[in-house]
Design an enzyme around this catalytic site. Structure first.
Site, PDB file in Angstrom:
ATOM      1  N   HIS A  15      34.608  38.672  39.581  1.00 17.75           N
ATOM      2  CA  HIS A  15      34.900  37.255  39.409  1.00 17.75           C
ATOM      3  C   HIS A  15      36.276  37.143  38.772  1.00 17.75           C
ATOM      4  CE1 HIS A  15      33.871  32.964  38.934  1.00 17.75           C
ATOM      5  NE2 HIS A  15      34.674  33.040  37.876  1.00 17.75           N
ATOM      6  N   CYS A  16      37.184  36.459  39.456  1.00 18.62           N
ATOM      7  CA  CYS A  16      38.567  36.366  39.004  1.00 18.62           C
ATOM      8  C   CYS A  16      38.804  35.012  38.333  1.00 18.62           C
ATOM      9  CB  CYS A  16      39.536  36.543  40.176  1.00 18.62           C
ATOM     10  SG  CYS A  16      41.279  36.371  39.709  1.00 18.62           S
TER      11      CYS A  16
END
Length: 411
Positions: A128-129
């Protein structure tokens, strides 16, 4: 109106809210500052547009900005692709090889993982960025990696413009002792700048230069990390799973041979699994081409073994102090305050007497699952995260190995 309605839907408007997060705000601000300053420096102070070099330079700057934003917004709004809610494999016997997600009320397909931020099971999840406020996964992996390539290239070009701008304006005005530096400035001197050089302009250009160089180094490193896993047809999570598989086999001396199932044996074939001319990655996100010695559930079986191993190795603790779940709790000591884990993983509040199954930790913090009531478990709740080590003590009378196996194969 009908044309606009095909693009502007309630779902798309909902996705626009992803912009309201510190990650996209910072990322887009850096892009805006570097692009704007580079264009202004090119037009006002450096090469004029009535020369061939100036025109090419200006077009390249605009091109970098457009390509960076195109891949950035695609990575954000196309998304990674999600496993349908309540998904089950066509062959019901395959469910024994899969983990069940209580949140999504379905099974996790091979290579998928549940993201606590997105609250969905993500196809081929890499991570998850926070910079795109979305997961990097199956559908947007190519866009995300292209952004990681283009951002350093564009910032490198901008950095050259900033350096030459400052050198041009300071040439023959301030001596830096650069007597050995010889740059032909004749082409620049014949043109009169449209705006006089000033201290605010110098400060703005210097600030933009720092952002450009920082972005080039940081994002460039991320690009090489991504390409390393892509050429092996892995994700960051799968690289970690592979390392844990080797550790498990070595620890128990099982004599197993773990072969990563999705490495097709050729870097080019692995590359084409992510990057295609159409922009759409290969596969449907549910089934994948595998190594001849493996099958679709080779990795998921390994994950189940690691889950069982984690339950055996986990240690039971009991809370002896209350903790409110603060990220940096000053009341728990200076070391706990300054050594807080640098991660977006949650902190869990504790009350005296709570039971926690710890699976990992540092000298000052621990990570684990809080023991819940039967009603909470049936409702699909799960509370896990970090908590200060000083708030708990080890239960010498019991271990996690004696805990119920009711959580088997569960998210």
């Amino acid at each position: 109106m009908n044309f606009l309605s095909t693009f502007v839907t309630f779902e798309n408007l909902h996705e626009v809210r992803r912009l309201c997060h510190w990650g996209p705000v910072i990322a887009l601000s850096v892009i805006a500052i570097c692009s704007t300053m580079a264009v202004l420096d090119s037009i006002i102070w450096y090469w004029p547009l009535d020369t061939t070099g100036g025109s090419i330079n200006f077009i390249m700057l605009i091109n970098w900005t457009v390509l960076i934003l195109y891949n950035y917004f695609n990575a954000m709004f196309v998304g990674p692709g999600y496993i349908p809610l309540g998904w089950k494999p066509e062959n019901q016997q395959d469910t024994q090889y899969l983990q069940y997600c209580r949140v999504c009320q379905g099974y996790k397909a091979p290579r998928s993982h549940h993201c606590r931020k997105c609250n969905r099971c993500v196809m081929k999840m890499d991570h998850h960025c926070p910079w795109i406020n979305n997961c990097c996964g199956h559908l947007n992996h190519a866009y995300f990696t292209s952004f990681l390539l283009l951002a350093p290239l564009g910032c490198s070009h901008a950095a050259i413009i900033f350096i030459m701008t400052m050198y041009t304006q300071l040439y023959e005005r301030i001596s830096f002792g650069w007597s050995t530096v010889k740059i032909d400035m004749s082409a620049v001197r014949q043109f009169q700048p449209l705006m006089p050089f000033s201290v605010p302009a110098f400060a703005a250009t210097l600030f933009a230069l720092g952002l450009a160089l920082g972005t080039t180094i940081a994002v460039g490193m991320l690009f090489f990390i991504q390409m390393k896993v892509i050429l092996r047809n892995k994700t960051s999570i799968e690289s970690w799973i592979e390392e844990k598989a080797k550790d498990r086999i070595q620890h128990y001396q099982t004599g197993e041979e773990f072969i990563f199932p999705y490495d097709l044996g050729s870097r080019w074939l692995n590359f084409k699994q992510v990057f295609t001319w159409s922009g759409t990655p290969t596969g449907d996100g549910l089934e994948w081409p595998v190594h001849p010695k493996c099958h679709q559930h080779t990795l998921t079986i390994e994950q189940l073994k690691q889950k069982a191993d984690k339950r055996v190795r986990s240690v039971q603790y009991r809370a002896v102090e209350d903790y409110n779940g603060a990220c940096c709790p000053l009341s728990k000591g200076l070391q706990t305050f300054f050594r807080t884990p640098c991660t977006e993983e949650p902190r869990i509040p504790l009350s005296k007497g709570d039971t926690i199954l710890a699976t990992r930790g540092t000298k000052w913090w621990m990570y684990g699952d809080k023991a819940l009531s039967e009603e909470q478990i049936r409702a699909g709740e799960r509370v896990r995260g970090w908590f200060p080590r000083r708030c708990v003590e080890k239960c010498h009378y019991d271990t996690a190995a004696s805990d119920s196996t009711s959580d088997k194969k569960v998210n």
